[in-house]
Design a protein around this motif. Structure first.
Motif, short mmCIF file in Angstrom:
data_model
loop_
_atom_site.label_atom_id
_atom_site.label_comp_id
_atom_site.label_asym_id
_atom_site.label_seq_id
_atom_site.Cartn_x
_atom_site.Cartn_y
_atom_site.Cartn_z
N THR A 87 -20.36 5.06 15.65
CA THR A 87 -19.93 5.65 16.92
C THR A 87 -20.50 7.04 17.10
O THR A 87 -20.83 7.43 18.23
N MET A 133 -17.80 8.35 28.67
CA MET A 133 -18.44 7.49 27.67
C MET A 133 -17.41 6.96 26.67
O MET A 133 -17.43 5.78 26.31
N SER A 165 -23.93 7.23 19.03
CA SER A 165 -23.97 7.17 20.49
C SER A 165 -23.34 8.40 21.12
O SER A 165 -23.87 8.97 22.09
N SER A 221 -16.73 3.03 26.30
CA SER A 221 -17.30 2.47 25.06
C SER A 221 -16.26 1.74 24.23
O SER A 221 -16.58 1.25 23.14
N ASP A 248 -17.21 -1.71 22.91
CA ASP A 248 -18.18 -1.67 21.81
C ASP A 248 -17.50 -1.32 20.49
O ASP A 248 -17.83 -1.88 19.43
#
Length: 318
Positions: A194, A244, A197, A248, A251
Motif C-alpha cells: 500500500t 485515494m 501507491s 483504494s 484493492d
C-alpha cells in the motif's frame, strides 16, 4: 452540505443494489454444480435434489434473487452451505480481525507514505528520488501472494525470526494481540504494497503544491523549510491522497484476501477464499455485500474529509 450528503447516500444505495445484482448473476454463472461441490462427487441424485430444494437452487434465477433480497432486508444473509452457520454470524466473528489487520496496515502505510512522498517531491529528480521511485514501482507491481511468500522465505525459513502463519487458536482479536509476532508478516505485506501507491500519489500532489505561488511567498518571507512543509505542503497535498485512500479500499481488501490465504489469517479474506473454492454462494454474496457497503462508506468519508481539508469546496451548491 446536507443536500450533497442526501444525494450521495441515494447514489450509495443504488451502487450497493447494483453490486448485489451483478454479484448474484456472476456467482450463479460460475461453472460447476454447487450441490455436488458441497456434498462431494459421490453424492446421489436424490441428495442433490434435496439440497437444491432446501436452498432454492431449483428455482429460476429471478426468484432466487428475490428471496435473497428479502433475506437481506430482514438482516439475514443466509446459511453457509459448507459450515452450516449463519453468514451474518461468520462475518461478525471475522470482521473485527479484519479491522485490526487492515486498520494497522493502512495507518502504518500512511505514516510511511506521507513523509516519503514529500521527501521525494523536495528531492525531485535526484538520486534519492530515483531510488525510492524504483522501490515503489517494484512493490506496486509485485503480486501480493509472491511478496507474502518472499517474506515467509526470508523471515521464517531463512532467519527463523517470525512465524510463517497465524496460529489456528487465534480466533479472536485478543488472541491475535496476545501473539503480535504472528501479525508482523501479514501487516508488513499489506503495508509495503500500500505504501507504494500512497507515496506515489503524495509525491505527485506535493510537487504541484510546491509550485504554487503561496509557497514562493512563504519562502520569500523567510519561513523555515520545515514549517513550510508541515503547515502548507502537507495539508494541501493531502487532498488527492484522502480521496485515494477512500477509493483504494477494494484493492486493500483484495490484497487482504490473498494475504490471509497465505498466512492462514482467520479473517473475512480467508473465509471468502474458502467460499470461492467450495461454491459457498451465501458467504460469497454476504462478503461481497459487506465489502461493497464499506467501499461506498469509505468513498463518502473521503469526500467529506476533502471538504474539511479544502474550505473552498462547497458541496451544497450544484
Amino acid at each position: 452540505m446536507t443536500r450533497y450528503l442526501i444525494r450521495r447516500v441515494g447514489q450509495a444505495i443504488a451502487v450497493v443494489i447494483g453490486v448485489m445484482i451483478l454479484t448474484f448473476i456472476m456467482i450463479h454463472m460460475e461453472p460447476g454444480n454447487v450441490a455436488r461441490s458441497v456434498l462431494g462427487i459421490r453424492a446421489t441424485a436424490s441428495r442433490i435434489a434435496i439440497f437444491n430444494a432446501t436452498y432454492g437452487l431449483d428455482q429460476p434465477l429471478y426468484r432466487q434473487f428475490g428471496a435473497y433480497l428479502d433475506q437481506v432486508v430482514h438482516g439475514n444473509f443466509g446459511t453457509s452451505y459448507a459450515l452450516q452457520e449463519p453468514v451474518s454470524t461468520l462475518i461478525a466473528q471475522r470482521l473485527p480481525r479484519d479491522l485490526l489487520l487492515l486498520g494497522v496496515s493502512t495507518i502504518l502505510a500512511l505514516v510511511i507514505a506521507l513523509p516519503l512522498g514529500i521527501y521525494q517531491a523536495v528531492r525531485r529528480n535526484r538520486v534519492g528520488d530515483y531510488l525510492l521511485t524504483g522501490v515503489s514501482f517494484t512493490l506496486y507491481s509485485m503480486p501480493d501472494f509472491f511478496f507474502a511468500i518472499l517474506l515467509i522465505a526470508v523471515f521464517s525459513v531463512q532467519l527463523h525470526i517470525l512465524p510463517p502463519t497465524v496460529p489456528a487458536t487465534a480466533t479472536s482479536v485478543g488472541a491475535l494481540l496476545a501473539d503480535p509476532r504472528a501479525l508482523v508478516l501479514p501487516v508488513l505485506t499489506l503495508t509495503l504494497v500500500t505504501v507504494a501507491s500512497y507515496s506515489r500519489y503524495m509525491r505527485s500532489s506535493a510537487i504541484e503544491v510546491l509550485a504554487e505561488d503561496y509557497i514562493r511567498v512563504a519562502r520569500a518571507k523567510g519561513l523555515p523549510q520545515r514549517l513550510i512543509l508541515s503547515r502548507h505542503v502537507l495539508r494541501n497535498s493531502l487532498l488527492p491522497v484522502v480521496t485515494m485512500v477512500g477509493l483504494s479500499f477494494p484493492d486493500v481488501v483484495a490484497g487482504a484476501v490473498i494475504a490471509e490465504a497465505v498466512f492462514n489469517f482467520p479473517g473475512m479474506g480467508l473465509l471468502f477464499f474458502d467460499a470461492a473454492t467450495s461454491h459457498d454462494f451465501p458467504v460469497l454474496l454476504g462478503g461481497t455485500l459487506v465489502v461493497g457497503v464499506a467501499t461506498v462508506i469509505g468513498s463518502l468519508v473521503a469526500d467529506i474529509a476533502y471538504a474539511v481539508l479544502d474550505p473552498r469546496v462547497r458541496y451544497g451548491r450544484g
